[in-house]
Design an enzyme around this catalytic site. Structure first.
Site, PDB file in Angstrom:
ATOM      1  N   GLY A 120      -0.373   1.263  -5.753  1.00 18.07           N
ATOM      2  CA  GLY A 120      -1.111   0.766  -4.597  1.00 18.07           C
ATOM      3  C   GLY A 120      -2.518   1.284  -4.434  1.00 18.07           C
ATOM      4  N   GLY A 152       6.956   1.638   1.016  1.00 22.31           N
ATOM      5  CA  GLY A 152       8.351   1.696   0.603  1.00 22.31           C
ATOM      6  C   GLY A 152       8.642   0.919  -0.670  1.00 22.31           C
ATOM      7  N   SER A 190       0.845  -1.180   0.000  1.00 18.17           N
ATOM      8  CA  SER A 190       0.000   0.000   0.000  1.00 18.17           C
ATOM      9  C   SER A 190       0.886   1.238   0.000  1.00 18.17           C
ATOM     10  CB  SER A 190      -0.981  -0.026   1.160  1.00 18.17           C
ATOM     11  OG  SER A 190      -0.312  -0.361   2.333  1.00 18.17           O
ATOM     12  N   VAL A 191       0.277   2.363  -0.214  1.00 16.87           N
ATOM     13  CA  VAL A 191       1.028   3.603  -0.352  1.00 16.87           C
ATOM     14  C   VAL A 191       1.949   3.801   0.848  1.00 16.87           C
ATOM     15  CG1 VAL A 191       0.817   6.052  -0.813  1.00 16.87           C
ATOM     16  CG2 VAL A 191      -1.053   4.515  -1.388  1.00 16.87           C
ATOM     17  N   SER A 241     -36.477  -1.990 -25.283  1.00 14.78           N
ATOM     18  CA  SER A 241     -35.147  -2.597 -25.502  1.00 14.78           C
ATOM     19  C   SER A 241     -34.056  -1.533 -25.695  1.00 14.78           C
ATOM     20  CB  SER A 241     -35.166  -3.585 -26.674  1.00 14.78           C
ATOM     21  OG  SER A 241     -35.880  -3.099 -27.778  1.00 14.78           O
ATOM     22  N   ALA A 274     -43.113   6.309 -28.031  1.00 10.15           N
ATOM     23  CA  ALA A 274     -42.646   6.621 -29.388  1.00 10.15           C
ATOM     24  C   ALA A 274     -43.680   6.198 -30.433  1.00 10.15           C
ATOM     25  CB  ALA A 274     -41.310   5.939 -29.666  1.00 10.15           C
TER      26      ALA A 274
HETATM   27  N1  LIG Z   1      12.823   4.325   7.773  1.00 10.48           N
HETATM   28  C1  LIG Z   1      12.503   3.770   6.607  1.00 10.48           C
HETATM   29  N2  LIG Z   1      11.792   4.471   5.747  1.00 10.48           N
HETATM   30  C2  LIG Z   1      11.489   3.902   4.570  1.00 10.48           C
HETATM   31  C3  LIG Z   1      11.934   2.613   4.226  1.00 10.48           C
HETATM   32  N3  LIG Z   1      11.495   2.313   2.982  1.00 10.48           N
HETATM   33  C4  LIG Z   1      10.801   3.411   2.570  1.00 10.48           C
HETATM   34  N4  LIG Z   1      10.802   4.360   3.516  1.00 10.48           N
HETATM   35  C5  LIG Z   1      10.169   5.671   3.475  1.00 10.48           C
HETATM   36  O1  LIG Z   1       8.765   5.517   3.373  1.00 10.48           O
HETATM   37  C6  LIG Z   1       8.208   6.528   2.544  1.00 10.48           C
HETATM   38  C7  LIG Z   1       7.425   5.927   1.396  1.00 10.48           C
HETATM   39  O2  LIG Z   1       8.286   5.215   0.543  1.00 10.48           O
HETATM   40  P1  LIG Z   1       7.940   4.951  -1.007  1.00 10.48           P
HETATM   41  O3  LIG Z   1       9.045   4.095  -1.505  1.00 10.48           O
HETATM   42  O4  LIG Z   1       7.682   6.220  -1.710  1.00 10.48           O
HETATM   43  O5  LIG Z   1       6.617   4.107  -0.819  1.00 10.48           O
HETATM   44  P2  LIG Z   1       5.607   3.525  -1.929  1.00 10.48           P
HETATM   45  O6  LIG Z   1       4.421   4.396  -1.870  1.00 10.48           O
HETATM   46  O7  LIG Z   1       5.309   2.139  -1.440  1.00 10.48           O
HETATM   47  O8  LIG Z   1       6.307   3.511  -3.228  1.00 10.48           O
HETATM   48  C8  LIG Z   1       9.385   7.370   2.063  1.00 10.48           C
HETATM   49  O9  LIG Z   1       9.462   8.509   2.889  1.00 10.48           O
HETATM   50  C9  LIG Z   1      10.566   6.457   2.236  1.00 10.48           C
HETATM   51  O10 LIG Z   1      11.761   7.154   2.427  1.00 10.48           O
HETATM   52  C10 LIG Z   1      12.707   1.886   5.169  1.00 10.48           C
HETATM   53  O11 LIG Z   1      13.152   0.756   4.973  1.00 10.48           O
HETATM   54  N5  LIG Z   1      12.961   2.514   6.342  1.00 10.48           N
END
Ligand SMILES: Nc1nc2c(ncn2[C@@H]2O[C@H](COP(=O)(O)OP(=O)(O)O)[C@@H](O)[C@H]2O)c(=O)[nH]1
Lengths: 618, 299
Positions: free
Chosen positions: A95, A18, A14-15, A524, A454
């Protein structure tokens, strides 16, 4: 260069779990991002990045201007990278928006799925949804990447709790191969290199695991042989090659094959190659086969091993994933494409809808965008198939809207319905021709369509009377009358309108078979159902009459006071007001009721019928 | 023995081409003379063997290609026995479009994008095979293998058809057309490995050789004919160069290299630190330029 094998995988999360960071790191650390792309990324990160000066990997992945402007990911993106032992195709699915539709597109060709979860949040609804879809599409390998371990102090207990919860859930839906890996996409732990900060973890790194996933090509090559025939190659009279991809199994010259659905058998004579013939072909290869006997094989047939051929049926239980803004309506015909065959398919009964978050079964009358349902499905002629669980290529199909030609659904065949195997059309001794001749007429359907008010019924009645006077045998099916009996159980929702027309078309068809001239006077409103009626009855015997009156005119006539009620909101789903009327594009007869009287309209229709009876060859 | 990734890619591409021929009313294959076109042509020969490919080749000619490309094109069409159609935007010729004078955007728009639309409309081709790959550019990474175009040849990235399994929807409304990319899942490296494995002939410009070039705006431009104006202080020098991509010579930069065989190129590719589009002046205009061009009907 050592030969490498291919792994296709999908990433879901999900958003903000990461996902972009993870894929970016895989590509970046694997030296898969070129200097000029990196320079562009650095510039973009400064300009529009969200990482305060650090590289914003999401920008690398969100390729479309529209996505950058709206800071959302719209569509599935494909990425490529390779290591010394494997090449990878990653389907990166966004996501949020259009989730199911995107994930189905990406997952349908994937061997494996990486599901991301945020270690600080644990399993979420989306994790379940993605797992269910992965399972549904038959992805055998699921990797649960527990990300952001840096934020939970790389704690083993946290990871163990998430892993245990996930394994319990996965067992519940029946996902086979699961691997859970604790990672930090941001810091790089366990992505490409083992993490010193998680010495307690002794499993593979993410990339290490991806490199060793067994894609099971052996079992695919061992499965029963299938080639859906795409195209018959006939460069000259002495050569007939059947081309297509071997979607499962292995074949040698001399092997016995059966062509489905016809059931004819022969032996493979040659596997024709560009430079030299092959002595063997396996799943995944595109081939050209010649057969030892002159059997009739055409596009869409499936060449199967004779010992274990694909089954043949025309009614199935299937799961449908709906991917269009226009809802799926039971009873409405769609094009159904399976392998290289396109037939007409109809959902005859929607059994239930699946809530993909809770896996609950819910009662439903239609499927909306991104909904999944289990249904009974009928096709207009028998097709060769295998259950999707056994074979994605001979068990998976798409549904195409017959008006827009868009892909509106994807489906998975489970099994053939018994009734399909046991009920055959019973040929009767006296046929339609004989019955028509006896009555001195040519049976047909006059299908009157148009808005309420009609003038359909008025004109149909006039025609009916005049035909009767001439001693012809007719019957008039009127919408309102049929709704008193046969269709008493139907209302005016879109799905009920479809079913209403389907039943009337079936009745009209039987009456044509009885040799009658059938007048059908039904609003129809949908093109798709009129097309269905035309096909059911047979195009030669179907005369579409568009009784055309502008809405304002029909409304001002309002013989039954219905428009007034609809305008007052006392009547829902009224055609022309809050339910659409799709004008016929190419009717046999169009009657402009603003410039024609009912009498002269009737005369035109009678004249059309006379031409038709006396026309040569009729 | 499981299939190698090249065997899998080959099988997928052949499957796609056969699907096109089975369902299209009037298919055509765009032939741009580059390495991707060479591979596509080779795959087409295999897909329909012993018959010939069931579509003509169409070269949308800007009249500014390298001379060696024209020679190669005509030789290939003859050797393979396939009909070759060449289309030039006559209006553009009359306007005297010159990339040196009008710049890359105008030249590309008039002589490629508009010209392509003219050719497709004139012949009424409904399905067009082209050699674009998803690894080339970000907006391509999101394009389907079967990509629907409106009657105006526009691509609508927000409204793409889902593409599930290997079941391609080839249906369309009157006036719409479909662009099909059989090499979608190939990378530049795959293309070279395949050329190596199958001995696919390619234009000699891909191989390093001493060639007369001038350095202009950071790019090495080959002085291919006397239409190239030399500015004050510019003099062609002989350098050991090759091309990573081929297009119109005024818009295509050469790279210094000693790779003069396919295996040497495969080696070089593996060490490459820049993407192949680096040498294409067309892309440098701005981020998103390719997406915009594609929406307008460019490939
Ligand atoms: N601390 C930490 N932050 C992470 C990690 N992976 C991603 N983030 C942070 O989580 C946020 C969302 O990451 P993003 O890759 O854009 O998520 P996406 O929406 O799944 O693509 C960003 O601010 C990243 O820097 C991680 O392993 N550790």
């Amino acid at each position: 260069m050592p030969s490498r094998r291919l792994l296709r995988f999908i990433t879901c999360g999900s958003v903000d779990d990461g996902k972009s960071t993870l894929i970016g790191r895989l590509l970046y650390e694997g030296n898969l991002i070129f200097d000029d792309q990196r320079a562009a990324l650095e510039a973009d990160s400064r300009k529009v990045g969200t990482q305060g000066g650090d590289l914003d990997f999401a920008l690398l992945l969100d390729g479309l201007m529209a996505e950058r402007e709206q800071a959302i990911t719209i569509d599935v993106a494909y990425r490529f990278f390779s290591t010394a032992t494997r090449t990878f195709i990653v389907a990166d699915t966004p996501g949020h928006e259009q989730y199911t539709r995107n994930m189905i597109t990406g997952a349908s060709t994937a061997d494996a799925a990486i599901l991301l979860v945020d270690a600080t949040r644990g399993l979420v609804t989306q994790t379940r949804r993605h797992s269910y879809l992965a399972w549904l599409l038959g992805i055998r390998h699921v990797v649960l990447a527990v990300n952001k371990m840096d934020l939970v102090d790389y704690a083993q207990a946290r990871f163990a709790a998430i892993e245990a919860a996930y394994r319990a859930f996965a067992a519940q839906i029946g996902l086979p191969h699961i691997c859970c890996i604790p990672v930090s996409a941001l810091k790089g732990d366990n992505v490409l290199t083992p993490s010193a900060r998680m010495a307690w973890y002794d499993g593979p790194t993410l990339l290490g695991h991806l490199e060793t996933i067994d894609v099971d090509s052996a079992s695919l090559e061992g499965a029963p042989f299938r080639v859906p025939v795409q195209w018959v190659n006939r460069p000259h009279a002495d050569f007939r090659g059947f081309t297509g991809m071997v979607v499962s199994g292995t074949i040698h010259p001399g092997d016995r094959v059966r062509v489905q659905p016809s059931g004819r058998e022969s032996r493979v004579a040659r596997i024709v190659g560009y430079e030299a013939d092959l002595d063997r072909a396996v799943a995944g290869q595109s081939v050209t086969l010649t057969l030892a006997d002159e059997v009739d094989v055409s596009r869409g047939d499936v060449i199967c091993s004779a010992e274990s051929p694909a089954a043949v049926a025309d009614q199935f239980e299937a799961t449908i994933v709906w991917m269009s803004d226009q809802p799926m309506l039971p009873g409405r015909p769609y094009w159904l494409k399976i392998g290289a065959r396109t037939v007409t398919g109809t959902i005859s009964h929607l059994k239930h809808r699946v809530n993909v978050n809770t896996l609950e079964h819910l009662a439903a009358k239609r499927l909306q965008l991104n909904e999944i349902g289990v249904c009974n499905l009928a096709v207009d002629r028998p097709i060769a198939f295998d259950p999707y669980r056994d074979n994605r290529d001979t068990g998976g199909f798409i549904l195409i809207d017959r008006v827009s030609n868009d892909t509106v659904g994807a489906g998975l065949l489970h099994f053939a319905l018994r009734r399909s195997q046991n009920i055959h059309w019973q040929p009767t001794d006296i046929g339609k021709e004989a019955r028509s001749v006896q009555k001195g007429q040519k049976a047909c359907v006059l299908w009157f369509t148009g808005l309420s008010g009609a003038g359909k019924s008025t004109i149909a009645n006039l025609v009916d009377r005049q035909l009767y006077v001439r001693g012809l045998h007719t019957y008039l099916l009127d919408g309102d009358n049929v709704r008193h009996g046969l269709n008493r159980d139907l209302g005016f929702t879109d799905e009920d309108r479809v079913e209403n027309i389907r039943r009337v078309a079936e009745v009209a068809k039987l009456m044509v078979d009885a040799g009658l001239i059938v007048l059908v006077s039904f609003i129809s409103p949908f093109r798709a159902e009129r097309t269905m009626a035309r096909e059911l009855v047979g195009a030669d015997e179907f005369i579409e009459i568009f009784v055309d009156a502008p809405l304002a005119v029909a409304e001002s006539r309002d013989p039954k006071g219905l428009y007034r009620k609809a305008r007052l909101g006392q009547l829902q789903n009224f055609t022309g007001i809050d339910s659409p009327y799709e004008r016929p594009e190419d009717p046999e007869i169009r009657i402009d009721t603003t410039s024609t009287t009912a009498e002269s309209a009737a005369a035109r229709i009678i004249a059309f019928l006379e031409d038709r009876t006396t026309a040569p060859g009729r | 023995m499981p299939l190698t990734h090249l065997q899998q890619l080959e099988a997928e591409s052949i499957h796609i081409m056969r699907e096109v021929v089975a369902e299209a009313e009037k298919p055509v294959m765009l032939y741009s003379i580059g390495k991707d076109s060479s591979v596509m042509l080779h795959l087409a020969m295999k897909a329909f063997y012993p018959a010939k490919p069931r579509f003509p080749l169409l070269h949308v000619d800007t009249t500014w290609k390298f001379r060696e490309m024209y020679e190669f094109r005509d030789r290939m069409a003859k050797e393979k026995g396939i009909e070759l159609l060449v289309h030039v935007n006559q209006e553009g010729l009359r306007m005297g479009i010159d990339p040196f004078v009008h710049g890359s955007s105008v030249h590309t728009d008039v002589m490629k994008t508009q010209s392509l639309k003219q050719a497709l409309d004139a012949h009424g081709f409904d399905v067009v095979l082209a050699g674009a790959r998803r690894d080339e550019e970000k907006s391509r990474a999101k394009e389907r293998i079967f990509s629907l175009r409106s009657a105006q040849h526009r691509w609508d990235p927000k409204n793409q058809r889902p593409e599930v399994w290997r079941v391609y929807n080839c249906r369309k409304q009157p006036g719409q057309s479909i662009r099909v990319f059989p090499l979608s899942n190939w990378t530049e490296g795959d293309v070279w490995e395949y050329i190596d494995r199958e001995n696919v002939p390619v234009v000699p410009l891909y191989f390093a050789k001493l060639r007369p070039v001038v350095e202009r705006d950071g790019a090495l431009i080959l002085v291919d004919d006397d239409r190239m104006p030399l500015y004050a202080g510019e003099a062609p020098t002989m350098r050991m160069v090759r091309f990573r991509t081929l297009g119109c010579y005024p818009l295509t930069g050469a790279m210094e290299s000693t790779a003069d065989t396919v295996p040497a190129i495969v080696q070089e590719m593996r060490r490459a630190r820049t993407s192949e589009r680096q040498g294409r002046i067309i892309d440098h205009d701005s981020t998103g330029s390719m997406e915009r061009k594609k929406q307008e009907g460019y490939f």
